[in-house]
Design a protein around this motif. Structure first.
Motif, short mmCIF file in Angstrom:
data_model
loop_
_atom_site.label_atom_id
_atom_site.label_comp_id
_atom_site.label_asym_id
_atom_site.label_seq_id
_atom_site.Cartn_x
_atom_site.Cartn_y
_atom_site.Cartn_z
N LEU A 27 0.82 -1.22 0.00
CA LEU A 27 0.00 0.00 0.00
C LEU A 27 0.85 1.27 0.00
O LEU A 27 0.33 2.35 -0.17
CB LEU A 27 -0.91 0.01 1.24
CG LEU A 27 -1.93 -1.12 1.32
CD1 LEU A 27 -2.61 -1.13 2.68
CD2 LEU A 27 -2.97 -1.00 0.21
N LEU A 28 2.16 1.13 0.21
CA LEU A 28 3.02 2.30 0.34
C LEU A 28 3.76 2.67 -0.95
O LEU A 28 4.76 3.37 -0.91
CB LEU A 28 4.02 2.10 1.48
CG LEU A 28 3.40 2.05 2.88
CD1 LEU A 28 4.44 1.75 3.94
CD2 LEU A 28 2.70 3.36 3.20
N TRP A 29 3.29 2.18 -2.08
CA TRP A 29 3.86 2.59 -3.35
C TRP A 29 3.06 3.74 -3.94
O TRP A 29 1.84 3.66 -3.90
CB TRP A 29 3.92 1.41 -4.32
CG TRP A 29 4.51 1.82 -5.62
CD1 TRP A 29 3.84 2.06 -6.79
CD2 TRP A 29 5.89 2.10 -5.87
NE1 TRP A 29 4.72 2.46 -7.74
CE2 TRP A 29 5.98 2.51 -7.22
CE3 TRP A 29 7.04 2.06 -5.10
CZ2 TRP A 29 7.20 2.86 -7.80
CZ3 TRP A 29 8.23 2.41 -5.66
CH2 TRP A 29 8.31 2.80 -7.00
N PRO A 30 3.68 4.80 -4.46
CA PRO A 30 5.12 5.05 -4.54
C PRO A 30 5.64 5.63 -3.22
O PRO A 30 4.90 6.26 -2.48
CB PRO A 30 5.22 6.10 -5.65
CG PRO A 30 3.93 6.85 -5.56
CD PRO A 30 2.90 5.85 -5.11
N ALA A 31 6.91 5.39 -2.96
CA ALA A 31 7.53 5.92 -1.74
C ALA A 31 8.91 6.47 -2.07
O ALA A 31 9.60 5.93 -2.94
CB ALA A 31 7.64 4.81 -0.70
N LEU A 32 9.29 7.55 -1.40
CA LEU A 32 10.64 8.09 -1.59
C LEU A 32 11.05 8.88 -0.38
O LEU A 32 10.23 9.24 0.47
CB LEU A 32 10.71 8.98 -2.85
CG LEU A 32 9.95 10.30 -2.88
CD1 LEU A 32 10.74 11.44 -2.26
CD2 LEU A 32 9.64 10.66 -4.32
N LYS A 33 12.35 9.15 -0.30
CA LYS A 33 12.90 10.00 0.74
C LYS A 33 13.53 11.22 0.08
O LYS A 33 14.24 11.10 -0.90
CB LYS A 33 13.97 9.25 1.55
CG LYS A 33 13.46 8.70 2.86
CD LYS A 33 14.55 8.01 3.63
CE LYS A 33 15.24 8.95 4.58
NZ LYS A 33 14.47 9.24 5.80
N GLY A 34 13.23 12.37 0.63
CA GLY A 34 13.74 13.61 0.08
C GLY A 34 12.83 14.74 0.52
O GLY A 34 12.06 14.59 1.46
N SER A 35 12.93 15.88 -0.18
CA SER A 35 12.02 16.98 0.12
C SER A 35 11.68 17.74 -1.15
O SER A 35 12.48 17.82 -2.08
CB SER A 35 12.62 17.91 1.18
OG SER A 35 13.85 18.43 0.71
N LEU A 36 10.48 18.27 -1.15
CA LEU A 36 9.96 18.99 -2.30
C LEU A 36 9.92 20.47 -1.94
O LEU A 36 9.40 20.84 -0.89
CB LEU A 36 8.55 18.47 -2.59
CG LEU A 36 7.98 18.62 -3.99
CD1 LEU A 36 8.84 17.96 -5.04
CD2 LEU A 36 6.58 18.03 -4.02
N ALA A 37 10.48 21.30 -2.80
CA ALA A 37 10.49 22.74 -2.52
C ALA A 37 10.00 23.50 -3.74
O ALA A 37 10.31 23.13 -4.88
CB ALA A 37 11.90 23.19 -2.17
N GLN A 38 9.21 24.56 -3.49
CA GLN A 38 8.74 25.39 -4.60
C GLN A 38 9.70 26.58 -4.74
O GLN A 38 10.03 27.23 -3.76
CB GLN A 38 7.32 25.88 -4.35
CG GLN A 38 6.68 26.37 -5.64
CD GLN A 38 5.35 27.06 -5.40
OE1 GLN A 38 5.19 27.80 -4.46
NE2 GLN A 38 4.39 26.78 -6.27
N VAL A 39 10.13 26.80 -5.95
CA VAL A 39 11.00 27.94 -6.23
C VAL A 39 10.39 28.74 -7.38
O VAL A 39 9.55 28.24 -8.12
CB VAL A 39 12.43 27.48 -6.62
CG1 VAL A 39 13.15 26.87 -5.44
CG2 VAL A 39 12.41 26.52 -7.79
N ARG A 40 10.80 30.00 -7.50
CA ARG A 40 10.32 30.82 -8.63
C ARG A 40 11.52 31.19 -9.49
O ARG A 40 12.53 31.67 -8.98
CB ARG A 40 9.60 32.07 -8.11
CG ARG A 40 8.26 31.71 -7.51
CD ARG A 40 7.45 32.93 -7.12
NE ARG A 40 6.10 32.53 -6.74
CZ ARG A 40 5.08 32.42 -7.60
NH1 ARG A 40 5.23 32.74 -8.86
NH2 ARG A 40 3.91 32.03 -7.19
N LYS A 41 11.37 30.90 -10.78
CA LYS A 41 12.48 31.12 -11.71
C LYS A 41 12.03 31.96 -12.90
O LYS A 41 10.88 31.86 -13.32
CB LYS A 41 12.98 29.76 -12.24
CG LYS A 41 13.62 28.87 -11.19
CD LYS A 41 15.10 29.11 -11.14
CE LYS A 41 15.77 28.20 -10.12
NZ LYS A 41 17.20 28.37 -10.12
#
Ligand SMILES: [Zn+2]
Length: 130
Positions: A27-41
């Protein structure tokens, strides 16, 4: 009577704990380790109104560690919800892994009651500080 074989690769003879783990894992798919950040470019379009106003364009970056080094990848907008879910599943998976140590020992002791348990002293004498 069920045979306890946690370290033997046998599909047909899973312990209840192993089956519980596999059910959760599924039940835990998809799974990952990290972090998501919003940036403006800024974009590459000449005379872009959003860039001229200083608003620029929102982008998501996924930060993660690879071979001990911090890395970042741009994330397509359409993948943001899936990656947020994957991050949450990653946290759940880590929690599940932390639970497995005590659970494996509990399961072992249920099948080997005389070998360990209250008779084994876990408290060690701490040496006096010098
Ligand atoms: Zn722009």
């Amino acid at each position: 009577m069920q045979c306890y074989t946690p370290f033997v690769k046998k599909k047909m003879n899973r312990s209840p704990l192993q089956q519980h783990f596999l059910n959760k894992l599924h039940l835990l798919w998809p799974a990952l380790k990290g972090s998501l950040a919003q940036v403006r470019k800024p974009c590459i379009r000449p005379n872009c109104r959003a860039c001229a106003r200083g608003h620029m364009h929102p982008n998501y970056l996924l930060a993660f560690t690879q071979k001990g080094r911090r890395r970042c990848l741009y994330v397509p907008q359409a993948m943001v919800p899936a990656l947020k879910r994957a991050l949450e599943n990653g946290r759940r998976l880590e929690k599940l892994l932390y639970e497995m140590g005590p659970a494996l020992l509990r399961e072992y002791r249920e099948h080997h009651p005389a070998q360990t348990g209250p008779a084994v002293k876990t408290k060690r004498k701490t040496p006096a500080k010098s």
